[in-house]
Write an enzyme that holds these catalytic residues in place. Structure first.
Site, mmCIF file in Angstrom:
data_model
loop_
_atom_site.group_PDB
_atom_site.id
_atom_site.type_symbol
_atom_site.label_atom_id
_atom_site.label_comp_id
_atom_site.label_asym_id
_atom_site.label_seq_id
_atom_site.Cartn_x
_atom_site.Cartn_y
_atom_site.Cartn_z
ATOM 1 N NE ARG A 117 -0.388 0.814 4.859
ATOM 2 C CZ ARG A 117 -0.784 0.748 6.111
ATOM 3 N NH1 ARG A 117 -1.896 0.108 6.409
ATOM 4 N NH2 ARG A 117 -0.093 1.321 7.077
ATOM 5 C CD GLU A 156 0.091 4.934 8.968
ATOM 6 O OE1 GLU A 156 -0.078 4.908 10.193
ATOM 7 O OE2 GLU A 156 0.551 3.957 8.327
ATOM 8 C CB CYS A 161 8.265 7.490 -7.218
ATOM 9 S SG CYS A 161 8.214 6.723 -8.858
ATOM 10 C CB CYS A 163 9.309 6.710 -12.389
ATOM 11 S SG CYS A 163 8.222 8.132 -12.139
ATOM 12 C CB CYS A 166 9.687 11.017 -9.723
ATOM 13 S SG CYS A 166 8.028 10.493 -9.212
ATOM 14 C CD GLU A 312 -4.034 4.202 11.826
ATOM 15 O OE1 GLU A 312 -3.134 3.429 12.242
ATOM 16 O OE2 GLU A 312 -4.276 4.353 10.614
ATOM 17 C CD1 TRP A 320 1.886 -2.550 13.066
ATOM 18 C CD2 TRP A 320 3.676 -1.547 13.921
ATOM 19 N NE1 TRP A 320 1.485 -1.326 13.538
ATOM 20 C CE2 TRP A 320 2.565 -0.691 14.064
ATOM 21 C CE3 TRP A 320 4.921 -1.121 14.392
ATOM 22 C CZ2 TRP A 320 2.653 0.559 14.665
ATOM 23 C CZ3 TRP A 320 5.016 0.123 14.994
ATOM 24 C CH2 TRP A 320 3.886 0.947 15.124
ATOM 25 C CD GLU A 360 -2.174 -3.326 9.560
ATOM 26 O OE1 GLU A 360 -1.454 -2.481 10.098
ATOM 27 O OE2 GLU A 360 -3.113 -3.036 8.791
ATOM 28 C CE LYS A 361 -3.701 -14.561 10.342
ATOM 29 N NZ LYS A 361 -2.564 -14.238 9.465
#
Length: 677
Positions: A117, A156, A161, A163, A166, A312, A320, A360-361
């Site tokens: 993500r 977050e 990058c 590329c 960028c 959060e 984590w 994240e279960k």
């Protein structure tokens, strides 16, 4: 003092968290049960849609908002409100497959595959177009829904990058900043190693297989990444504000995350939010950890100098962390109310309900896999909700601080990139936190500010390791002290300008030598086993890591080194400059000198906590005010019972119980007190 609300339509403490109904569309029984459980937990604000793009747009151009319609209406009908998210942080697979240009390129030049993500290219026109489309449709559909009280932009923001898009955007950014290659070459000092640029196309970002030795390039690349991220965020925000500018906009930040200058992002937001996950260990280190966390709360409050959102946190564990240690009884309440004490008007969680698979279960959640309310964690959350419901009088109130600590991203970036001093860890964060801790333990409200903040509102400014200073900042510091302000700086102060170009004529640079009345000849970086001593007021303090060899040029020498070839030389000075004072600490200490010095300066300036009683170690007190009443949060971070006393007449905020004389605090207890200003 006028109250500042997150949204005036709902002037209450927000309690809730990330809610992902799109994960449970095949279980309407669970979605119905969520509404019952939210009421039991006292949750009145749910954040929805963060990772819902695949559900919202399962195929290109085919949108389905039915589950979002249902969720928003269900929460609202049950008395709650919605923080509605844009889904750009996690794109659907079809988007990655059809438009590989949107995938980020790493510093090794390899384009990533679909997955994870927050790893899209911020420059990609296609990704910007796709995000703008889904955001516009969200805005058109929900911007005037009475349940929606805030927009949550992406999630977050992070990363960079490499590329070609960028790289070219970076070159254009540099051209706007410097105007000419001559100016850039001078500021970056590219004649070193014959690295002079003769065409803008020759400039690439710092990469392991390319340029890594140009401090100016490295610093500007970090600034560009912040610029490009902010520009992408502004593009995300545009259709939302166009639909209804009354709905405030936020994005969740990550403390003192090194990858972005959050002060730049903050300028584009209506309210600040951040994600807090301290590693509570159930030992005495938690007291320092509480202080470190409080600093970041204050940092976020001071971005806009108004109440912020704890977007959060975890009611139990962060999966984590290396060790998923449960919060001990009382710690969740204490850590939640700490955020409120330092200016948050929300306590929110990742996550509401644990998922069944994915990384994240096992991350903490209000509702565990068991699915009911009969857990200690759920009871802890419900207890927080019950207390927050009684704090309407505190919502929107501000914080009055006479002291500020400076934290500036560019300064840290430049300092950490410097090949010198201690190569791997300059200990900037530890040094900053040591001064803050000396204030925190005394219950002193403290702002954490940047270079652009107004200095004149503070009686004392502490600027540890202020390595990077522009000419404008030097003039600002000089004017502040000259007009009566007190400033405390340390070793490595004023060595480079805003582009990491070293000052000539001695350190600290420019007029700062006059302000502090000293000249820094050299800095001795000690080995980990080395210890020097500093004699001050009849006591010898340990000096570790850094010992600058400074010479008084008008300053009063108050502390001297006790050993090595510079024994007897100045280690701590104070200079009267205009109406103010400039303190200079030329060495790093182990914390005791810093603590004693802060106590001494506070006493000389008449700066005290709003709570009048003694604060035993582990107990602190911080306040908020509406201009008529002061609200003090008396917090015990110790594992043992603590006692204090007050001569003032207080009452508890929640039930109006009169409080005076001796006060006993149970382990991890927070007492919220109120009195007239």
């Amino acid at each position: 003092m006028k109250k500042q609300f997150i949204n005036e339509s709902f002037p209450h403490m927000l309690h809730g968290g990330d809610y992902n109904p799109d994960q449970w569309l095949d279980r309407p029984d669970i979605l119905a049960e969520d509404m019952r459980l939210m009421k039991l937990a006292g949750c009145n604000a749910m954040t929805v849609g963060i990772f819902a793009w695949a559900a919202l747009e399962p195929e290109e151009g085919k949108f389905d908002f039915s589950f979002l319609d249902q969720t928003i209406n269900d929460v609202y009908q049950n008395g709650g409100r919605i923080v509605l998210s844009t889904p750009s942080a996690a794109r659907p697979a079809w988007l990655s497959m059809k438009y590989p240009e949107i995938l980020r390129t790493g510093e090794d030049g390899i384009r990533i595959s679909h997955g994870r993500r927050a790893n899209h290219c911020y420059t990609s026109p296609i990704y910007r177009e796709k995000v703008a489309t889904v955001n516009r449709l969200l805005a058109e559909r929900y911007a005037h829904h009475p349940a929606v009280i805030a927009w949550h932009i992406s999630n977050e923001y992070n990363g960079k990058c490499y590329c070609e898009l960028c790289k070219e955007a970076f070159r254009l950014w540099l051209r706007k900043k410097y105007g000419t290659l001559d100016a850039l070459n001078h500021q970056w000092w590219t004649s070193f190693w014959a690295h002079t640029y003769t065409d803008w196309s020759q400039i690439d970002p710092p990469m392991p297989h390319g340029e890594t030795s140009s401090n100016g390039l490295t610093l500007d690349w970090k600034r560009f990444v912040t610029h490009q991220t902010t520009d992408f965020m502004k593009a995300e925000i545009a259709p939302l504000r166009a639909a209804n500018p009354a709905i405030p906009v936020t994005t969740n930040m990550m403390g003192t995350y090194d990858g972005l200058d959050y002060r730049v992002l903050a300028k584009e937001l209506d309210v600040i939010s951040w994600d807090s996950y301290p590693k509570w260990e159930d030992n005495e280190t938690d007291i320092q950890k509480a202080s470190d966390t409080a600093l970041v709360h204050d940092l976020n409050r001071c971005f806009l100098h108004k109440p912020f959102m704890l977007m959060e946190s975890t009611p139990s564990v962060a999966n984590w962390h290396e060790y998923s240690k449960l919060k001990r009884p009382g710690v969740h309440m204490l850590s939640s109310l700490q955020a409120v004490a330092h200016g948050s008007d929300t306590v929110q969680y990742f996550q509401w309900r644990k998922g069944r698979n994915g990384i994240e279960k096992y991350h903490g959640a209000v509702v565990d896999h068991v699915g009911h309310e009969h857990t200690r964690v759920f009871r802890d959350v419900a207890s927080v909700g019950a207390r927050l419901a009684k704090l309407d009088g505190i919502v929107g109130t501000g914080t009055v601080s006479r002291v500020a600590v400076i934290h500036e991203w560019a300064n840290r970036w430049a300092l950490e990139a410097a090949n010198g001093f201690q190569l791997r860890d300059k200990k900037y964060g530890k040094t900053r936190n040591a001064y803050y801790h000396a204030l925190w333990k005394r219950g002193i409200n403290t702002d954490v500010i940047g270079y652009e903040d107004v200095f004149s509102k503070y009686d004392l400014i502490i600027a540890p390791m202020l390595y990077l200073v522009s000419d404008e900042l030097i003039a600002k510091m000089e004017a502040y002290v000259k007009e009566g302000g007190t400033i405390l700086c340390t070793y490595t102060t004023g060595m480079v300008n805003e582009n990491d170009l070293a000052y000539l004529g001695g350190f600290p640079g420019g007029k700062l030598q006059e302000v502090f009345g000293i000249w820094n000849e050299a800095i001795d970086s000690l080995f980990p086993t080395d210890v020097n001593g500093v004699s001050y007021r009849g006591r010898t303090y340990q000096a570790v890591d850094y010992c600058e060899i400074i010479h008084a040029r008008g300053a009063e020498v108050r502390g001297t080194y006790t050993s090595d070839f510079y024994a007897g030389g100045a280690a701590f000075t104070v200079n009267n400059y205009g109406k103010g004072k400039a303190y200079y600490q030329a060495f790093r200490d182990t914390g005791d000198f810093c603590d004693d010095l802060i106590g001494e300066i506070l006493q000389s300036l008449g700066i005290r906590s709003d709570f009048d009683g003694p604060l035993p170690y582990g107990v602190t007190a911080h306040s908020r005010t509406d201009g008529e009443s002061v609200f003090v949060f008396l917090e015990n971070y110790s594992k043992t019972e603590k006692k204090t006393r007050t001569a003032q007449q207080w009452q508890t905020v929640e039930d109006g119980t009169p409080i005076t004389g001796e006060i006993t605090l149970a382990p991890h207890e927070t007492l919220i007190l109120q009195r007239p200003c």
